[in-house]
Design an enzyme around this catalytic site. Structure first.
Site, short mmCIF file in Angstrom:
data_model
loop_
_atom_site.label_atom_id
_atom_site.label_comp_id
_atom_site.label_asym_id
_atom_site.label_seq_id
_atom_site.Cartn_x
_atom_site.Cartn_y
_atom_site.Cartn_z
N LYS B 78 0.75 -1.39 0.21
CA LYS B 78 0.00 0.06 -0.03
C LYS B 78 0.84 1.37 0.17
O LYS B 78 2.07 1.28 0.75
CB LYS B 78 -0.95 -0.08 1.27
CG LYS B 78 -1.84 1.01 1.22
CD LYS B 78 -2.91 0.93 2.55
CE LYS B 78 -3.77 1.95 2.37
NZ LYS B 78 -4.72 1.97 3.85
N SER B 153 -9.83 1.77 3.05
CA SER B 153 -8.77 2.57 2.11
C SER B 153 -7.81 1.67 1.25
O SER B 153 -7.15 2.11 0.36
CB SER B 153 -8.30 3.66 2.73
OG SER B 153 -7.29 3.10 3.68
N SER B 177 -9.97 -0.40 7.01
CA SER B 177 -9.38 -0.26 5.72
C SER B 177 -8.43 -1.34 5.01
O SER B 177 -8.00 -1.47 4.13
CB SER B 177 -8.34 0.78 5.76
OG SER B 177 -9.00 2.37 5.71
#
Lengths: 95, 487
Positions: B78, B153, B177
């Site tokens: 990420k 997210s 997330s």
């Protein structure tokens, strides 16, 4: 609680954000909705309840005070938008 | 054989037997990215050259007899976890050209393990969002239905793992997330206990809630990645100095006989849960009962306040953490009229997207003079009550089971203009962050429209082992995790 456009502008100034008229209008509506929702917390009896800042509370995470390598100046400055003589450059602050 | 679809465990076995090389495996993943990235849009940066170099290095290690469980395994990261020299943007214009001068703790650990990094994955800007629509750069699509969001997210991480563009990924979870996008993309995602994984080198959103964790295609792979990234780090003062259990080997140990599964009555009564989601979770509990578990009803009385507490605490911490983006040390700068305050304001207004600005304003307001006690102070007290609810519930059960998200993945654009509705969709995941407990989401079914549904299992502090073992037994009994989206 509803938040006024004036309050949005004041808080935006504190947070160093510049909002145009359209953004102020939009944020005032959206943020009021969020704050009105959040206001339900006011009705909860929390007399004597200790606040939690961290779910896993550690106190005094000590380590030995030993000399270690640190990030070299060049590396620390590598991402700076403006730099000079090993320093970050900012717009002139004093006259 | 499609190498890009292998589990980490299967790929490791082939690497160890020297039936494939790490370079072949990495090439297969890079080819898969070439083939499907155009549709899914999961990556912000693909690091093909360095990935192939790392793979070649892994092959040298393997030739020398050193083949650890992650040696030569292509992973995606990420884009808010720092890899030295690799652009790390947090999906924000304000960090568009940021190249970190150091590795995050978890990256250092994965490099030691010999993992290969194929690229950096899209996300909501600064991890603020539940759909990845708040990325400053691109819209990631759900590989099961390209008109829908992948969740957020960590939407890029979950979409890449589901579509075979990496064998596993790291995400971060501040309010769901990792778990929510894993649920929406039909993969496994775990948020470890707060303090289990060092946050050093993770760009901060809400420091008392943030935690890094794995997103993978199976529970054993999740255990493997978790084992690699755990451990005490003196550079993170909230990293807990305690021994790391043998996750990779204990995951298959034990069974569910005699285990108690808690079902919170407040969750059962909640409105807005899609009947297909409720049905899939009920079926999952029945599968666990058939494996020997016993269901008990538990109560989390303060559930109705979870969203309100979270949306005071997270924006408050964010407004403080994001004060560092001032156009001086790194990232974007707009000089404005060349006065310092003007430069700050121009930089931040042009650098941050709408959701980030919205949360900075909410947070600044909640922390400002005259409102601090009413908002932040009160939220910290109610957080204590929420934690006590879990402590009490875990006195009568080993794990708590719930949906991960109230509905399957929603359509792109459906909630983006209505922040509160978007926030309310996080109801089942937020409390684990507030309470600091671990949670895992695993596939537990599909909607009639073919969208994945996730089952969330929550556990006691530092009891990831029980979560992994429970999830593994369920996975072995059901096989939902073997389904792949057609792209």
């Amino acid at each position: 609680m509803r938040i006024t456009k004036e309050q949005i502008l004041h808080v935006a100034h504190l947070a160093r954000l510049e909002l145009d008229e359209e953004a102020v209008e939009k944020f005032a509506g959206q943020i009021s909705t969020v704050l009105e929702y959040v206001d339900q917390l006011q009705g909860i009896d929390t007399e004597g309840v200790k606040p939690t800042s961290h779910a896993i509370s550690l106190t005094n995470a000590f380590r030995e005070d030993q000399q270690r390598d640190h990030l070299e100046t060049e590396k620390a400055l590598a991402n700076a938008p403006e730099k000079e003589d090993g320093s970050f450059v900012v717009p002139k602050v004093v006259g | 054989m499609d190498l890009h679809q292998l589990s980490i465990a299967a790929a490791h076995s082939l690497l160890k037997k020297k039936e494939i090389t790490a370079v072949e495996l990495t090439r297969a993943v890079l080819e898969r990215i070439d083939a499907v990235e155009e549709k899914v849009q999961a990556y912000l940066t693909v690091t093909d050259d360095s990935a192939l170099a790392q793979a070649a290095e892994a092959d040298r290690r393997i030739a020398g007899g050193d083949c650890g469980p992650l040696t030569g395994i292509p992973l995606g990261i990420k884009d808010l976890i720092c890899i030295e020299g690799v652009r790390t943007t947090c999906a924000s214009k304000i960090l568009e050209n940021y190249h970190p001068p150091y590795d995050a703790f978890v990256i250092r650990k994965l490099k030691q393990a010999g993992a290969v990094f194929v690229g950096k994955l899209n996300m909501d800007e600064f991890a603020m969002g539940s759909s990845t629509e708040n990325s400053g750069f691109k819209l990631t699509r759900n590989p099961w239905d390209l008109e829908r969001i992948p969740g957020g997210s960590s939407g890029g991480s979950a979409a890449a793992v589901a579509s075979g563009m990496c064998l596993g990924a790291l995400g971060s979870d501040t309010g769901g997330s990792i778990r929510q996008p894993a649920s929406h993309c039909g993969v496994v995602g775990m948020k470890p206990t707060y303090g289990r994984v060092s946050r050093f080198g993770l760009v901060a959103f809400a420091s008392s809630l943030d935690q890094i964790g794995p997103i993978t295609r199976s529970v054993t792979d999740c255990a493997q990645v978790l084992a690699a990234i755990c451990g005490h780090d003196p550079a993170d003062s909230t990293s807990v100095p305690m021994a790391v259990p043998d996750f990779e080997n204990s995951v298959r140990a034990g069974d569910l006989s005699g285990m108690t599964v808690g079902l919170p009555k407040e969750y059962q009564a909640m409105e807005g849960v899609d009947p297909e989601v409720a049905g899939a979770v009920e079926s999952a509990v029945q599968v666990m009962e058939n494996l020997g578990a016993r269901r008990v009803s538990v109560s989390l009385p303060n559930t109705e306040y979870v969203v309100a507490v979270y949306y005071v605490i997270a924006p408050s911490e964010a407004s403080s953490n994001l004060a560092r983006y001032d156009g001086v040390k790194y990232g974007f700068r707009d000089a404005g009229r060349n006065d310092l305050i003007d430069m700050y304001r121009n930089t931040r207004s042009k650098g941050f997207g709408a959701e980030v600005q919205r949360r900075i304003i909410i947070g600044t307001y909640c922390l400002s003079a005259g409102y601090y006690d009413a908002y932040y102070g009160k939220a910290m007290q109610v957080r204590t009550l929420i934690m006590e609810d879990f402590k009490k519930a875990f006195e009568s059960c080993d794990v708590i089971v719930a949906p991960t998200a109230p509905t399957p993945a929603f359509r792109i654009g459906e909630k983006i203009e209505d922040p509160l509705t978007m926030y309310l969709s996080d109801i089942f995941t937020l409390s684990a962050n507030l309470a600091g407990i671990p949670g895992i989401s695993i596939p537990c079914g599909f909607s009639s429209g073919g969208l994945p549904i996730g089952l969330q299992i929550l556990g006691k502090h530092f009891d990831e082992q029980t979560l992994l073992q429970t999830a593994y037994r369920f996975e072995q009994a059901t096989k939902f995790h073997t389904k792949r989206p057609r792209l």
